[in-house]
Scaffold this motif. Structure first.
Motif, mmCIF file in Angstrom:
data_model
loop_
_atom_site.group_PDB
_atom_site.id
_atom_site.type_symbol
_atom_site.label_atom_id
_atom_site.label_comp_id
_atom_site.label_asym_id
_atom_site.label_seq_id
_atom_site.Cartn_x
_atom_site.Cartn_y
_atom_site.Cartn_z
ATOM 1 N N ASP A 172 31.346 42.011 47.877
ATOM 2 C CA ASP A 172 32.623 41.449 47.449
ATOM 3 C C ASP A 172 32.516 40.987 46.003
ATOM 4 O O ASP A 172 31.597 40.251 45.642
ATOM 5 N N THR A 173 33.439 41.432 45.152
ATOM 6 C CA THR A 173 33.445 41.009 43.748
ATOM 7 C C THR A 173 34.716 40.247 43.397
ATOM 8 O O THR A 173 34.967 39.979 42.225
ATOM 9 N N SER A 174 35.496 39.861 44.401
ATOM 10 C CA SER A 174 36.753 39.165 44.123
ATOM 11 C C SER A 174 36.522 37.823 43.438
ATOM 12 O O SER A 174 37.405 37.324 42.729
ATOM 13 N N TYR A 175 35.340 37.243 43.628
ATOM 14 C CA TYR A 175 35.050 35.951 42.993
ATOM 15 C C TYR A 175 35.065 36.046 41.472
ATOM 16 O O TYR A 175 35.231 35.037 40.771
ATOM 17 N N LEU A 176 34.875 37.244 40.936
ATOM 18 C CA LEU A 176 34.900 37.411 39.489
ATOM 19 C C LEU A 176 36.280 37.135 38.895
ATOM 20 O O LEU A 176 36.408 36.910 37.684
ATOM 21 N N ASP A 177 37.308 37.140 39.731
ATOM 22 C CA ASP A 177 38.657 36.826 39.262
ATOM 23 C C ASP A 177 38.923 35.327 39.253
ATOM 24 O O ASP A 177 40.001 34.901 38.815
ATOM 25 N N TRP A 178 37.968 34.526 39.703
ATOM 26 C CA TRP A 178 38.156 33.077 39.694
ATOM 27 C C TRP A 178 38.273 32.564 38.262
ATOM 28 O O TRP A 178 37.718 33.176 37.320
ATOM 29 N N PRO A 179 38.956 31.452 38.039
ATOM 30 C CA PRO A 179 39.167 30.939 36.672
ATOM 31 C C PRO A 179 37.918 30.364 36.010
ATOM 32 O O PRO A 179 37.981 29.967 34.845
ATOM 33 N N PHE A 180 36.796 30.335 36.720
ATOM 34 C CA PHE A 180 35.559 29.873 36.096
ATOM 35 C C PHE A 180 35.093 30.836 35.000
ATOM 36 O O PHE A 180 34.329 30.445 34.118
ATOM 37 N N PHE A 181 35.526 32.093 35.072
ATOM 38 C CA PHE A 181 34.959 33.132 34.225
ATOM 39 C C PHE A 181 35.912 33.616 33.135
ATOM 40 O O PHE A 181 37.135 33.561 33.286
ATOM 41 N N GLU A 182 35.314 34.117 32.060
ATOM 42 C CA GLU A 182 36.035 34.804 31.009
ATOM 43 C C GLU A 182 35.769 36.306 31.157
ATOM 44 O O GLU A 182 34.899 36.726 31.924
ATOM 45 N N ASP A 183 36.512 37.113 30.422
ATOM 46 C CA ASP A 183 36.392 38.559 30.583
ATOM 47 C C ASP A 183 34.970 39.056 30.311
ATOM 48 O O ASP A 183 34.497 39.988 30.967
ATOM 49 N N HIS A 184 34.276 38.430 29.351
ATOM 50 C CA HIS A 184 32.915 38.909 29.054
ATOM 51 C C HIS A 184 31.968 38.617 30.209
ATOM 52 O O HIS A 184 30.992 39.350 30.415
#
Length: 391
Positions: free
Chosen positions: A3-15
């Protein structure tokens, strides 16, 4: 597929999202030939040397040092470090170990070292030319740092160190060790220095075998001579330097555990979907569904705590003693449970050597001990909680 949906969390930036996806692709393409090769886990010294070299060549170790010395970010970016450790952990515990020690072993230099010291070591850490180690623990002073007995004293134009360190990751293969020791034989405060592997009076006293093979050793310092310019920070700042370094890297231990747990969930899910039993698949059984639900919940809860801690450190730029302790405690303890449930779903195959969940079962155990055992994290959290509520 994880599952990679966590990458859409607001903790992260595009880089950060690009980093996670690019590293995952690189791992698929490059790690199996190294970590799954015949004899790779029988000769972990050479395997770790190879991993450091290939990760250096590929540019991943640049995330372990500041930009001015060959790194990617101006300062160490904990979200990047955590994403890298989670991704590597999902693919290979040994790869995660090799990366983590480059960061932890040089972290005190990155954060507290002089420009000259940074220039002497960090570019080679980033390129993979030098292997780093963090020398803090002793036989009777693991989590109780204040109980350490190894000591430093000034001698001529440098220092002399006496004592020993044990359970030191990369002990025996590192090119340099960040050493923490008492400032004076009877001193109460600590200092930090860098010890090169060829320093007079330094030796590897023993190598240590553990259930998940990693380079690990006991270090001996017998009138070990260290140049004055190898000191990190000032006299008596060793405790601040050690805790400040752990404040950055403790979160990433939780991230590695998260990677192990996520891989265990993936393996268990595939097994449940394909395993035929009682005229159906394992995944059709309510008890198996219950276990998978518990595992998925623990993975997501761990991820929230890990990346909350990393975000606070990077964005708020404050101490994250409480947040990092929570992230490490919860993610490592729950990963142990997640992996145990995966082994159970595999049945007898789950304890068979060569099966991934059996490997994960051995890999996870040490994470609940190093960089502060789970019990110590509870003390840290409680003390911080009481301090915050007694102001």
């Amino acid at each position: 597929m994880s599952d990679t949906s966590y990458l859409d969390w607001p903790f992260f930036e595009d880089h950060h999202r690009a980093l996670a996806r690019d590293l995952d692709a690189w791992c698929h393409a490059n790690l199996p030939a190294i970590v799954d090769a015949e004899g790779a886990h029988d000769n972990v010294d050479d395997t770790c040397r190879t991993l450091v070299k290939v990760m250096g060549d590929a540019g991943w170790l640049r995330y372990a040092v500041p930009k001015a010395y060959g790194g990617v970010h101006e300062n160490l970016d904990v979200r990047s470090l955590a994403l890298i450790r989670e991704t590597l952990g999902r693919h290979s515990g040994l790869a995660d170990f090799a990366f983590a020690m480059q960061g932890l072993g040089s972290g005190a230099i990155s954060t507290f070292g002089s420009h000259e010291l940074k220039q002497a070591y960090l570019p080679d850490v980033a390129s993979g030319k030098k292997i780093a180690a963090f020398a803090l623990s002793e036989t009777d002073a693991g989590s109780d740092v204040a109980a350490m007995q190894t000591w430093l004293e000034r001698a001529g134009d440098g220092f002399v160190a006496n004592g020993s360190k044990t359970w030191i990751s990369n002990g025996g293969i590192a090119d340099f060790y960040t050493l923490f020791a008492r400032n004076g034989k009877d001193g109460k405060k600590l200092s930090a220095v860098v010890v090169d592997k060829d320093c007079d009076g330094f030796s590897i006293a023993d190598r240590i075998d553990v259930i998940a093979p990693h380079p690990l050793g006991t270090l001996s310092f017998d009138e070990c001579k260290i140049a004055a310019d190898r000191q990190i920070g000032n006299d008596d700042e060793g405790m601040k330097i050690a805790l400040g370094t752990l404040d950055i890297f403790r979160t990433t231990v939780g991230a590695a555990a998260l990677g192990f747990a996520r891989r265990a969930l993936d393996e268990a899910t595939e097994r449940a979907v394909n395993r035929q039993m009682f005229g159906a698949t394992l995944s059709d059984l309510p008890i198996a569904q219950e276990r998978l639900a518990e595992m998925a919940l623990d993975v997501d809860a761990s991820a929230l705590l890990v990346y909350r801690s990393a975000w606070v450190k990077d964005v708020k730029k404050t101490r994250v003693t409480r947040e990092a302790a929570m992230a490490k405690l919860y993610a490592t303890d729950q990963a142990q449970l997640v992996i145990d449930k995966a082994v159970q779903l595999f049945g007898g195959l789950g304890v068979t050597k060569g099966v991934k969940v059996e490997e994960l079962y051995r890999e996870i155990r040490a994470l609940r001990i190093y960089e502060g055992a789970s019990e110590v994290q509870k003390i840290v959290i409680a003390r911080q909680h009481l301090q915050d509520n007694m102001k």
